[in-house]
Design a protein around this motif. Structure first.
Motif, short mmCIF file in Angstrom:
data_model
loop_
_atom_site.label_atom_id
_atom_site.label_comp_id
_atom_site.label_asym_id
_atom_site.label_seq_id
_atom_site.Cartn_x
_atom_site.Cartn_y
_atom_site.Cartn_z
N HIS A 68 21.08 -8.12 17.93
CA HIS A 68 21.24 -7.79 19.36
C HIS A 68 21.08 -6.29 19.58
O HIS A 68 20.32 -5.86 20.48
CB HIS A 68 22.61 -8.25 19.84
CG HIS A 68 22.94 -7.78 21.23
ND1 HIS A 68 22.45 -8.40 22.36
CD2 HIS A 68 23.70 -6.73 21.67
CE1 HIS A 68 22.89 -7.76 23.44
NE2 HIS A 68 23.65 -6.75 23.05
N PHE A 75 32.77 -7.45 17.34
CA PHE A 75 32.27 -6.93 18.61
C PHE A 75 33.18 -5.80 19.12
O PHE A 75 32.69 -4.76 19.57
CB PHE A 75 32.20 -8.06 19.63
CG PHE A 75 31.83 -7.62 21.02
CD1 PHE A 75 30.52 -7.35 21.35
CD2 PHE A 75 32.81 -7.47 22.01
CE1 PHE A 75 30.17 -6.94 22.64
CE2 PHE A 75 32.48 -7.07 23.29
CZ PHE A 75 31.16 -6.80 23.60
N LEU A 98 25.10 -9.69 16.06
CA LEU A 98 25.32 -8.32 16.52
C LEU A 98 24.25 -7.37 16.01
O LEU A 98 23.76 -6.50 16.75
CB LEU A 98 26.70 -7.84 16.08
CG LEU A 98 27.87 -8.23 16.99
CD1 LEU A 98 29.19 -7.88 16.34
CD2 LEU A 98 27.76 -7.56 18.35
N LEU A 125 24.81 -12.99 22.46
CA LEU A 125 25.99 -12.13 22.50
C LEU A 125 27.03 -12.72 23.46
O LEU A 125 28.24 -12.65 23.19
CB LEU A 125 25.61 -10.72 22.95
CG LEU A 125 26.78 -9.73 22.86
CD1 LEU A 125 27.07 -9.37 21.42
CD2 LEU A 125 26.52 -8.46 23.67
#
Length: 687
Positions: A499, A554, A496, A535
């Motif tokens: 990303h 997330f 995360l 992801l």
């Protein structure tokens, strides 16, 4: 009123007359659909195709079993004379239904879990054969259809038996036991030590010398890449498949197998290395989901010839020898019977043709040194399965956090879907897309793994490199001190962080540096593709990653992002949203300000992005690119083998391709035997 009653009775009579006919023809149509379309799913990620195949797979068995049960009864409301005239030939359809229950060569199991139910299919085989025999004998068939019926029963039982045996062979327990090597007790220790004692007692100087087996030389760094013909690719793939299929049942490989594989793959061009892996994974799909493991044996080929011969002979006996005998039967039923014969023969011939032009047949002919026939088969393979055609979907899914947070709005529909537990499926359909796996990405992964392979010097290095998930890349680039914290956290958190940071860097203008724009654009494209793919794995395929709280993290991150974006009067686009995040002062770690109750990493990623933005664009994207490649390889290596196997029936997964490439290059945890086999020698010298 009377006319309505008359119409209803007539409609009921027509339905009673055509019900079994429609069931049998539907069963045949489903078999045709499965034969032609089941094999496509290993190259296709379409959810619609998967749904249709799932329905056809379930309905094919259900309808055939229901039709057999229907034939065993005397329907109510049917004219007894009509039933007596039609039931004899309709009972002849029972062995055709057994043939349909035997399924098609292209699909025996829809998912790998179906293989574990082979005992249930064995019970179903016994019960349905008994029911079919009961149906046929109950109809008191005449001598005119007795011989064709016996031949069709033979074909049906053999086909159904093939399917059950294929399911058993593809079950994990059977696969594992079939791949376990023959027990090796080693040298006779008791005899050796007895000889040693006798020599010492005889006054001789005896010494035991242990000689390690000589290890093959590891490929050198400067080996030039070679372009090999398609025949060599197919041959190598068939040869390696016998060895590397053990990875799917969690069996380890020896250092000799590692060295032989490295010697081949380090000499190959990247595209040809991937072709070998694609063929191996295609063969594994065939093993798990089709009759390949059965029909490509001597008894499988014999049963193929038997079913074709018996079906064609039955058709000949029914139609050619004495047509006059069948005038007492209903012409519609005779026509349907001939349609069943035509369907059975066409499906059988097509299946045999598919079997002949397969990699399995070519590999078997290579082993038998049948060069002329092998050359003919290979030309057919090259025509119908050209080298340029991918053996898997060659697609990678894409999911983007910023795009999802901006576009996903709470509505009555989404609230209802959430209550039903279907919101995840809705999000997958709406927000996840697929792109082609670019040749540049494949080459990059291959080069990075190759560089690791040639830099490894001992067994410990293999394990160390397989556990890196960005550390090695940052150390090599010299940025571990500044950025190392982002790859030392839990893996789902690292995904995360990087990303979001990748997106923040992408949406930041770099117009002040026009140098190497084409190269930077390629770095950006590869980085974002892997970022969005990772992801997707985190959100939609969490079982393929290491255990963690990725979905919770997330969700928390998305919730914080939505709250943050609501500060604007108008909903920002992705670029504006990125700028809003980057404008936040993130000098102090978010956890120190708001605690760790929320698992959101939005502003931790902002801190990472700001550190990356201090670098020159080409340096920044080189770092981002190699970190993502290392994360991809780490995820591929840590994913359990049964989850890799599960994805083969859904178009394949890039993660599985990378996992197999790592195994072939010797980078991974699939090798445990690091030392050569010791051989003891007894050296005797006179005192």
């Amino acid at each position: 009123m009377d006319s309505n009653v008359f119409s209803a009775e007539r409609l009921r009579a027509v339905w009673n007359e055509w019900e079994i006919r429609m069931l049998v023809l539907t069963s045949l149509a489903l078999q045709v659909f499965l034969l032609f379309f089941a094999g496509i799913r290993k190259r296709n990620v379409s959810a619609v195709l998967s749904l249709l195949l799932w329905l056809a797979y379930l309905l094919a068995d259900s309808i055939a079993i229901f039709a057999l049960g229907y034939l065993s009864q005397t329907p109510k409301g049917v004219d007894p004379q009509f039933f007596e005239r039609t039931h004899s030939i309709q009972a002849f359809w029972a062995p055709f239904l057994l043939l349909h229950l035997g399924g098609q060569d292209t699909i025996t199991a829809f998912s790998i879990e179906d293989n574990e139910l082979w005992k249930r299919h064995l019970l179903s085989l016994l019960s349905q054969v008994a029911l079919a025999v009961y149906v046929f004998t109950k109809s008191r068939p005449g001598a005119d259809i007795l011989a064709p019926s016996v031949l069709m029963f033979l074909s049906g039982i053999v086909k159904y038996g093939e399917r059950t045996w294929a399911l058993k062979c593809a079950s994990m327990d059977h696969l594992r036991s079939s791949m376990v090597t023959t027990p090796d007790p080693g040298p006779n220790y008791a005899k050796f030590m007895e000889e040693y004692r006798f020599m010492r007692e005889a006054g001789l100087h005896a010494e035991i010398v242990i000689e390690q087996e000589r290890r093959p030389e590891v490929a050198a760094v400067d080996i030039a890449e070679e372009s090999v013909p398609y025949t060599t690719i197919v041959t190598d793939a068939s040869r390696f498949f016998v060895i590397f299929k053990r990875l799917f049942v969690n069996l380890i490989l020896s250092f000799q197998e590692r060295t032989r594989s490295q010697a081949t793959f380090l000499r190959l061009a990247p595209d040809q290395a991937y072709k070998i892996i694609e063929i191996e994974l295609s063969l594994m799909y065939d093993t798990l989901h089709s009759k390949a493991a059965v029909i490509h044996t001597w008894y499988g080929r014999l049963s193929r010839c038997m079913t074709l011969l018996s079906t064609s002979t039955a058709c000949l006996l029914f139609n050619v020898l004495d047509r006059g005998k069948y005038q007492s039967y209903d012409s519609t039923d005779v026509c349907i019977t001939n349609m069943l014969f035509a369907g059975a023969l066409c499906l059988e011939v097509y299946a045999i043709g598919m079997m002949l032009i397969s990699y399995w047949t070519y590999a078997a002919l290579q082993g038998c040194n049948c060069q002329s026939l092998g050359s003919l088969i290979f030309r057919s393979i090259k025509y119908f399965r050209p080298e340029s055609r991918a053996k898997w979907s060659n697609l990678m899914a894409q999911h983007n956090l910023f795009s999802f947070c901006i576009r996903d709005k709470p509505t009555m529909l989404t609230k209802a879907l959430s209550l039903l537990g279907l919101k995840g499926h809705w999000d997958s359909w709406l927000y996840i897309r697929h792109i082609d796996v670019s040749p540049e990405l494949k080459i990059l992964v291959f080069r990075e793994l190759k560089d690791k392979t040639v830099s490894i010097v001992d067994a410990e290095s293999y394990r160390k490199f397989s556990n890196h998930r960005g550390q090695w890349a940052l150390q090599c680039k010299g940025y571990y001190k500044e950025l190392g914290w982002s790859v030392e956290v839990e893996f789902d958190e690292s995904i995360l962080l990087w990303h979001i940071a990748t997106d923040l860097c992408f949406h930041t203008d770099d117009e002040d540096d026009d140098k190497d724009n084409a190269k930077i654009a390629q770095y950006v494209k590869i980085s974002r593709a892997i970022s969005n793919y990772m992801l997707f794995l985190l959100v939609a395929r969490p079982f393929m990653l290491t255990a963690g709280i990725g979905q919770i993290r997330f969700g928390d991150t998305c919730a914080e992002a939505r709250n943050f974006f609501e500060r604007e009067m108008t909903q920002p686009d992705e670029r504006a949203a990125a700028r809003m995040v980057l404008d936040v002062n993130a000098e102090i770690a978010p956890r120190d300000v708001k605690g760790d109750r929320s698992k959101s990493v939005l502003f931790d990623a902002c801190r990472l992005a700001k550190s990356l933005l201090e670098l020159q664009p080409h340096k920044r994207w080189r770092v981002i690119r190699v970190v993502w490649v290392e994360m991809l390889c780490y995820a591929a290596n840590k994913c359990r083998s049964n989850f890799h196997a599960k994805q083969l029936s859904s178009g394949g997964e890039l993660l599985t391709v990378v996992w197999f490439l790592m195994a072939h290059l010797g980078v991974g945890e699939q090798y445990r035997i690091e030392a050569g086999h010791a051989r003891a020698k007894l050296i005797v010298e006179k005192n």
